[in-house]
Design a protein around this motif. Structure first.
Motif, mmCIF file in Angstrom:
data_model
loop_
_atom_site.group_PDB
_atom_site.id
_atom_site.type_symbol
_atom_site.label_atom_id
_atom_site.label_comp_id
_atom_site.label_asym_id
_atom_site.label_seq_id
_atom_site.Cartn_x
_atom_site.Cartn_y
_atom_site.Cartn_z
ATOM 1 N N SER A 13 0.815 -1.213 0.000
ATOM 2 C CA SER A 13 0.000 0.000 0.000
ATOM 3 C C SER A 13 0.850 1.265 0.000
ATOM 4 N N ASN A 43 -3.159 -2.388 4.626
ATOM 5 C CA ASN A 43 -4.543 -2.343 4.176
ATOM 6 C C ASN A 43 -5.148 -3.744 4.221
ATOM 7 N N ARG A 59 -3.427 2.946 -13.146
ATOM 8 C CA ARG A 59 -3.066 3.827 -12.033
ATOM 9 C C ARG A 59 -3.440 3.275 -10.659
ATOM 10 N N SER A 60 -4.242 2.215 -10.596
ATOM 11 C CA SER A 60 -4.703 1.767 -9.279
ATOM 12 C C SER A 60 -4.758 0.253 -9.097
ATOM 13 N N ILE A 71 -0.254 5.986 -3.864
ATOM 14 C CA ILE A 71 -1.079 6.407 -5.001
ATOM 15 C C ILE A 71 -0.265 7.284 -5.949
ATOM 16 N N HIS A 72 0.511 8.196 -5.372
ATOM 17 C CA HIS A 72 1.339 9.090 -6.186
ATOM 18 C C HIS A 72 2.400 8.299 -6.953
ATOM 19 N N HIS A 73 3.090 7.370 -6.263
ATOM 20 C CA HIS A 73 4.166 6.612 -6.914
ATOM 21 C C HIS A 73 3.625 5.763 -8.070
ATOM 22 N N LYS A 98 0.969 6.415 -9.798
ATOM 23 C CA LYS A 98 0.593 7.354 -10.859
ATOM 24 C C LYS A 98 1.807 7.704 -11.715
ATOM 25 N N GLU A 146 1.999 3.381 2.389
ATOM 26 C CA GLU A 146 1.593 4.515 3.221
ATOM 27 C C GLU A 146 0.489 5.373 2.600
ATOM 28 N N GLY A 147 -0.450 4.748 1.918
ATOM 29 C CA GLY A 147 -1.620 5.469 1.426
ATOM 30 C C GLY A 147 -1.354 6.410 0.273
ATOM 31 N N HIS A 148 -1.466 7.712 0.509
ATOM 32 C CA HIS A 148 -1.343 8.710 -0.564
ATOM 33 C C HIS A 148 0.015 8.655 -1.278
ATOM 34 N N PRO A 149 1.139 8.454 -0.570
ATOM 35 C CA PRO A 149 2.406 8.318 -1.298
ATOM 36 C C PRO A 149 2.383 7.155 -2.290
#
Length: 305
Positions: free
Chosen positions: A161, A215, A182-183, A168-170, A172, A163-166
């Motif tokens: 996962s 998660n 992207r997901s 998602i950014h990586h 992307k 760390e969540g938002h990081p």
């Protein structure tokens, strides 16, 4: 040198491999201090020291690492006298871009990985701190048993996962570089897993789930799926550790990972070095809605660190 390194184990492995590559690119001697993070990293999983009861920099490990990694081990600052020392921090090493051609770079990195995996720890020695080493086959042994591990057919999912938002950014960023979804590699939905395994005839075999534990929804969703829930195997906590997880994933028949994870990419590179196929990381849907690989093995080297 030093005990501090940037990031988790996956990043540290990248930093080590990049350090070796930097030395090759510049035709210089790679030096490693015997009490450094690199020594700790290596001897935790490979090249355990089997000499005597105490840690000895001049033992088995030193001879192996100097030969296998073309490095020189230094035990004290005094031993560095007379050398023109170039210091590179781990953050710099992680971001290093080779000056070699992509073909040479891939060949060099794969050669290093093949060499170190011929010296994996079997739990028969000690590490840099003098602690007993663990068997890298411990997770495989726990799930499949000593007698059946060699013939075991299974897939491995590495759920990271990040760390969540990081995370998602990586992912992307990876999507922009490679064209992957992207997901999907973060969410690991059952339909995504089945779309990969069904064409390979792997839906009748166990699916080992390796995770960072951030998660739990992902695992619960897979377990609840009527088609693959009964195939999911989770390594018991007492048998789960970095080296065991790496070996378990490397030895799988199919590996499904997250291309934004340096740990997952190290596993995929190691599998490629050892002749294992079906690294499933860079996936996206085609015009017919089917999941396809959109970036080949080279993406493990020129798209990711």
């Amino acid at each position: 040198e030093g005990l501090g390194a940037t990031g988790r184990t996956g990043n540290n492995l990248v930093e080590l491999l990049h350090g070796i590559q930097y030395a090759r690119d510049n035709n210089i001697q790679l030096g490693i201090m015997s009490d450094s993070w690199a020594t700790r990293l290596i001897t935790t999983m490979w090249m355990e020291n089997k000499v005597g009861d105490d840690w000895s920099p001049a033992g088995d490990w030193q001879a192996q690492v100097e030969t296998i990694l073309c490095a020189k081990i230094f035990s004290t600052e005094e031993e560095l006298e007379g050398w023109d020392v170039i210091h590179k921090g781990t953050g710099w090493l992680f971001e290093y871009k080779t000056t070699s051609t992509m073909g040479d770079y891939m060949a060099n990195q794969l050669d290093i990985l093949r060499r170190i995996f011929t010296h994996y720890n079997a739990g028969e020695g000690i590490d840099r701190l003098g602690r007993p080493t663990r068997d890298m086959c411990s997770a495989i042994n726990t799930i499949f048993g000593m007698d059946s591990r060699k013939s075991a057919i299974y897939s491995a999912i590495h759920s990271r996962s990040m760390e969540g938002h990081p995370g998602i950014h990586h992912l992307k960023v990876m999507s922009q570089r490679s064209g992957c979804d992207r997901s999907a590699a973060l969410e690991m939905h059952p339909d995504y897993i089945k779309s990969i395994l069904q064409p390979l005839g792997m839906l009748q075999y166990p699916i080992v789930f390796i995770t960072d534990g951030e998660n739990p929804l992902i695992l619960n969703r897979l377990l609840a799926d009527p088609d693959i829930g009964g195939l999911i195997r989770v390594v018991p906590s007492e048998a789960s550790w970095i080296g065991g997880d790496i070996a378990l994933a490397v030895a799988s028949n199919v590996f499904i990972g997250n291309p934004a994870s340096s740990f997952g990419n190290f596993i995929a590179k190691s599998r490629l070095a050892l002749g294992m196929g079906h690294n499933e990381l860079f996936k996206a849907k085609d015009e017919n809605g089917q999941w396809r690989t959109v970036c080949g093995d080279h993406c493990l080297f020129d798209v990711v660190p």
